[in-house]
Design an enzyme around this catalytic site. Structure first.
Site, mmCIF file in Angstrom:
data_model
loop_
_atom_site.group_PDB
_atom_site.id
_atom_site.type_symbol
_atom_site.label_atom_id
_atom_site.label_comp_id
_atom_site.label_asym_id
_atom_site.label_seq_id
_atom_site.Cartn_x
_atom_site.Cartn_y
_atom_site.Cartn_z
ATOM 1 N N ARG A 182 0.861 -1.182 0.000
ATOM 2 C CA ARG A 182 0.000 0.000 0.000
ATOM 3 C C ARG A 182 0.903 1.240 0.000
ATOM 4 N NH1 ARG A 182 -1.837 -3.877 3.421
ATOM 5 N NH2 ARG A 182 -3.924 -4.710 2.955
ATOM 6 N N LYS A 211 -1.838 -2.357 7.583
ATOM 7 C CA LYS A 211 -3.278 -2.183 7.740
ATOM 8 C C LYS A 211 -3.886 -3.319 8.542
ATOM 9 C CE LYS A 211 -7.537 -1.552 5.072
ATOM 10 N NZ LYS A 211 -8.112 -1.437 3.718
ATOM 11 N N HIS A 228 -2.198 3.507 -5.267
ATOM 12 C CA HIS A 228 -2.714 2.221 -4.810
ATOM 13 C C HIS A 228 -2.921 1.261 -5.979
ATOM 14 C CE1 HIS A 228 -5.152 -0.648 -2.508
ATOM 15 N NE2 HIS A 228 -4.770 -0.019 -1.423
ATOM 16 N N ARG A 276 -0.920 -2.084 -6.795
ATOM 17 C CA ARG A 276 -1.312 -3.353 -6.164
ATOM 18 C C ARG A 276 -2.336 -4.086 -7.017
ATOM 19 N NH1 ARG A 276 -1.010 -4.442 -0.803
ATOM 20 N NH2 ARG A 276 -3.246 -4.758 -0.525
ATOM 21 N N HIS A 296 -3.237 -9.317 2.392
ATOM 22 C CA HIS A 296 -4.674 -9.295 2.662
ATOM 23 C C HIS A 296 -4.977 -10.148 3.877
ATOM 24 C CE1 HIS A 296 -5.908 -8.079 -1.686
ATOM 25 N NE2 HIS A 296 -5.638 -7.038 -0.928
ATOM 26 N N TYR A 301 -2.089 -20.151 9.732
ATOM 27 C CA TYR A 301 -1.251 -21.169 9.091
ATOM 28 C C TYR A 301 -0.539 -20.594 7.877
ATOM 29 C CZ TYR A 301 0.063 -25.028 6.076
ATOM 30 O OH TYR A 301 0.765 -25.852 5.254
#
Length: 397
Positions: free
Chosen positions: A242, A269, A332, A335, A359, A369
């Site tokens: 970001r 974030k 942005h 991304r 994310h 995991y």
């Protein structure tokens, strides 16, 4: 002998604090720093006590005598004025803690203790400041929905729909905090979610067509501007970060030997540590930056203030100067460009791409995991992506 206004006004500090007596136990304490403090000495139940009556000249001699007389009336009926004063102070503190302003500050402090980013805290304080003039002083239990709605309607009339949405959400946050701390019974702001117009969803512009992406990359190579801006702009396509995460990069986070950039959770974030594998191209760009700012904190320091990172609009401003309008490409958007073209390539697992983009996994257990999974794939993907971008730049599909 009783004090006079002239004697009080002319009282000067000495090497040691001293007292100037008036009458009835009232005296002026003159400190070594020059402070002139009214005090009352009295006895109650055989115990000598002292009561602070204020500071001269805020409290005049006449006012100090009135306060003395009032205190002595209480003493006469066995009421300790010091106890009364402490009780009144506690009541004022409690009352301040039940106003919207007081509870809003507590809610923001809680967010700070929870480790929320400085950007998040700034947004909370910004939303709070819209509400303080109208309801900040009001006891939170007494605030009616209409009082909040008046603020939201004012913003709506100005066309500030997104601001109205955020302000309502913050108000609701404060009321929910008041409910769980037993200082309110309900959240009137929750009732207003449908009372104002909703802002149109804002889609962050991104170039997703490879040919147009190639034009963008060639334009970036020809960009002329401040050195830190040039290097930040060049690095943006190669990492999947970001804009705020990229521009606030610090040299302490970069490991050239292992070709990895480790970003602490407080900058992310999703509030978790994130590791970025660095391609050879990304390392080369960072080496250029090191020669420029290697002795500073930030990789991409602001032009006027090297102790601060680039401003949040720097990359967007550079894109505008390159003639890529805000409707086509944003900081942005790098991304989105990476996510789309990597997925379309069919070479990489969706999980590796999602981890590269940092994310949040909807499944908490699965997310825990996968946090450490796909690293080798991500290392290979980072290098493939940079090589792919180089190919686009020179016109090889």
């Amino acid at each position: 002998m009783a004090l006079t206004d002239v004697a009080v006004r002319n009282a000067k500090p000495r090497d040691r604090a001293y007292k100037l007596a008036d009458s009835g136990g009232l005296y002026l304490l003159v400190t070594t720093a020059g402070g002139r403090l009214w005090r009352l000495k009295y006895r109650i139940d055989g115990i000598e006590r002292k009561l602070a009556l204020g500071r001269y000249p805020d409290v005049s001699l006449g006012d100090a005598r009135k306060a003395r007389d009032s205190a002595r009336q209480s003493i006469a009926v066995k009421i300790d004025p010091s106890t009364v004063k402490r009780r009144e102070k506690a009541l004022r503190k409690t009352a301040a803690g039940t106003t919207f302003s007081g509870i809003a500050d507590e809610a923001i402090d809680k967010a700070k203790r929870a480790g929320k980013s400085s950007a998040t805290i700034s947004k909370l304080e910004w939303a709070r400041d819209w509400l303080l003039p109208s309801i900040g002083h009001r006891p939170i239990e007494q605030i009616e929905p209409q009082e909040i709605l008046d603020v939201l309607r004012s913003l709506e009339r100005k066309g500030q729909l997104e601001t109205a949405r955020r302000v309502r959400a913050f108000a609701s946050r404060v009321f929910r905090f008041a409910v769980v701390t037993a200082r309110a019974k309900s959240d009137p702001a929750a009732l207003l979610a449908e009372a104002i117009a909703s802002p149109r969803p804002k889609h962050l512009a991104a170039i997703l067509d490879p040919r147009r992406a190639a034009e963008l990359l060639r334009a970036i190579q020809g960009y002329s501007g401040q050195p830190s801006t040039i290097l930040a702009l060049k690095l943006s396509p190669h990492v999947f970060l970001r804009p705020g995460e990229l521009r606030r990069a610090e040299w302490s986070e970069i490991n050239f030997e292992k070709a990895v950039w480790r970003i602490p959770a407080e900058k992310m974030k999703m509030r978790r540590d994130h590791a970025v594998p660095l391609s050879k191209q990304a390392v080369a760009i960072l080496r250029e930056a090191q020669a420029l700012t290697g002795n500073q904190r930030y990789v991409f320091g602001a032009f006027a203030r090297r102790d601060r990172p680039l401003s949040e609009n720097t990359i967007n401003g550079a894109l505008r100067r390159l003639k890529f309008e805000s409707s086509e490409m944003s900081a942005h958007g790098f991304r989105s460009m990476a996510s789309t073209l990597l997925n379309e390539s069919g070479r990489w697992s969706p999980d590796a791409i999602e981890r590269a983009l940092a994310h949040k996994d909807r499944d908490a257990i699965r997310g825990a995991y996968h946090r450490g999974a796909h690293w080798e794939e991500r290392v290979q993907m980072a290098q493939w992506w940079s090589d792919y971008l180089d190919g686009l730049q020179v016109g090889v599909d």
